[in-house]
Design a protein around this motif. Sequence first.
Motif, PDB file in Angstrom:
ATOM      1  N   PRO A   1       8.968  -1.907  -3.389  1.00 38.86           N
ATOM      2  CA  PRO A   1       8.515  -1.210  -2.180  1.00 38.86           C
ATOM      3  C   PRO A   1       6.992  -1.173  -2.136  1.00 38.86           C
ATOM      4  O   PRO A   1       6.337  -1.011  -3.166  1.00 38.86           O
ATOM      5  CB  PRO A   1       9.095   0.201  -2.313  1.00 38.86           C
ATOM      6  N   THR A   2       6.440  -1.317  -0.934  1.00 36.37           N
ATOM      7  CA  THR A   2       4.999  -1.505  -0.808  1.00 36.37           C
ATOM      8  C   THR A   2       4.430  -0.673   0.335  1.00 36.37           C
ATOM      9  O   THR A   2       4.977  -0.680   1.447  1.00 36.37           O
ATOM     10  CB  THR A   2       4.697  -2.997  -0.529  1.00 36.37           C
ATOM     11  N   LEU A   3       3.349   0.060   0.054  1.00 40.62           N
ATOM     12  CA  LEU A   3       2.632   0.764   1.113  1.00 40.62           C
ATOM     13  C   LEU A   3       2.040  -0.267   2.074  1.00 40.62           C
ATOM     14  O   LEU A   3       1.398  -1.228   1.644  1.00 40.62           O
ATOM     15  CB  LEU A   3       1.519   1.631   0.529  1.00 40.62           C
TER      16      LEU A   3
ATOM     17  N   VAL B   1       6.035   2.561   4.523  1.00 38.41           N
ATOM     18  CA  VAL B   1       6.444   1.787   3.351  1.00 38.41           C
ATOM     19  C   VAL B   1       7.399   0.681   3.769  1.00 38.41           C
ATOM     20  O   VAL B   1       8.336   0.924   4.543  1.00 38.41           O
ATOM     21  CB  VAL B   1       7.109   2.700   2.294  1.00 38.41           C
TER      22      VAL B   1
ATOM     23  N   THR C   1      11.207   4.647  -0.750  1.00 36.50           N
ATOM     24  CA  THR C   1      10.020   5.058   0.014  1.00 36.50           C
ATOM     25  C   THR C   1       9.447   6.365  -0.523  1.00 36.50           C
ATOM     26  O   THR C   1       8.241   6.479  -0.780  1.00 36.50           O
ATOM     27  CB  THR C   1      10.387   5.219   1.503  1.00 36.50           C
TER      28      THR C   1
ATOM     29  N   GLY D   1       9.991   4.717   6.197  1.00 35.52           N
ATOM     30  CA  GLY D   1      10.394   3.560   5.416  1.00 35.52           C
ATOM     31  C   GLY D   1      10.969   2.485   6.325  1.00 35.52           C
ATOM     32  O   GLY D   1      11.835   2.773   7.146  1.00 35.52           O
TER      33      GLY D   1
ATOM     34  N   LEU E   1       7.805   6.114  -3.992  1.00 32.56           N
ATOM     35  CA  LEU E   1       6.477   5.495  -3.958  1.00 32.56           C
ATOM     36  C   LEU E   1       5.422   6.460  -3.423  1.00 32.56           C
ATOM     37  O   LEU E   1       4.322   6.569  -3.983  1.00 32.56           O
ATOM     38  CB  LEU E   1       6.533   4.231  -3.085  1.00 32.56           C
TER      39      LEU E   1
END
Length: 405
Positions: free
Chosen positions: A106-108, A148, A396, A93, A399
């Motif tokens: 939160p984004t990959l 992430v 993280t 993360g 997700l």
Amino acid sequence: MSSSPTRVLVLNSGSSSLKYQLLDMRDSSRLAVGLVERIGEQTSRLKHTHVTNGDTREQNGPIADHEAALKAVAEELSRDGLGLDSPELAAIGHRVVHGGMFFTEPTLIDDQVLTEVERLIPVAPLHNPANLTGIRTAQSLRPELPQVAVFDTAFHTTMPESAARYAIDPKIADRHRIRRYGFHGTSHAYVSRETARLLGKDPADVNVIVLHLGNGASASAVEGGRCVDTSMGLTPLEGLVMGTRSGDLDPAVIFHLERVGGMSTDEIDTLLNKRSGLFGLCGDNDMREIRRRVDAGDEEAKLAFDIYIHRLKKYIGAYYAVLGRVDAVAFTAGVGENAAPVREAAVAGLEGLGLAVDAELNAVRGDGPRLISPEGARVKVAVVPTDEELEIATQTYALVEKNSR
């Protein structure tokens, strides 16, 4: 050993530093923590602690760049049997300071994410480049592992346009991405939620004013778990008086310094970001030293402290008005958690709003969340230690788990 990996490595890449923590999300326990500082200098230092057995090791000597720093961290983790090649590692993360309006959660990380973070460099020139370096280095070491991005700005994207917009031509503002983004979002999210827990309530039922007071400082108004206003703006310069930043300032001061003072844009930038705030007012940005000087009768330090408190009190009152109903005011971060005189002074005179601190409770030092307001107070005053690394790890892991189902 669990059937699926449960560890998350949290990386916080600064311009010349790399902070890291390895957590096991089964119980949110820390396995290892560390810091690499003065990256790119001859006097670089890596301090690593294996939390489980308390073993601390230190390396001193040149570390050329962030890639070398992360490789050194990986080696230290491997010495403890916690290496990046461990099958127990679920994800890495990354704290990313500026996500603009594009990233609200939160984004990959993929190529598109990296491109957008890079496009935001003009509004975060000190932070986003270092964040990108950390991400790319981690990807090179574990290319198949989920990475992430958790954005400092994401929590504040729920602000209504009336709070997020500046009163300038919208076309010019949109062209140059000028709006109020806010920062310290992971801290404000964590602390507002923990404050609700401290009150024994659901975050959706609680209105909280969060005061994140460290060397950087920001306030937020959180209504039912959603941010509706925050003190930092396009950059982290707006808002409260900080360690070295001025906070709120008449924009015409900049024009005056340029036209009358003959200062360049870079000189003004340095003045407002690095030589203002408490440091600019009295030569110190450590609240402990300022309080020592105040107690010794130092008038310069007293004025700096009074200006700091005056601005803080104004924001408490403003956010009380924004929220309409306030259930709690929560102090957090280095100053907020440890400086009892700041907490006392910040709410002094606000008894009419239901705010007060109990002198004995306020003086007690503790590690966990605690109330410092008198029993039966209409508005609770709390000290809630922040944990940005745990918040990043939690977001993280959630997700990654969601995407693996």
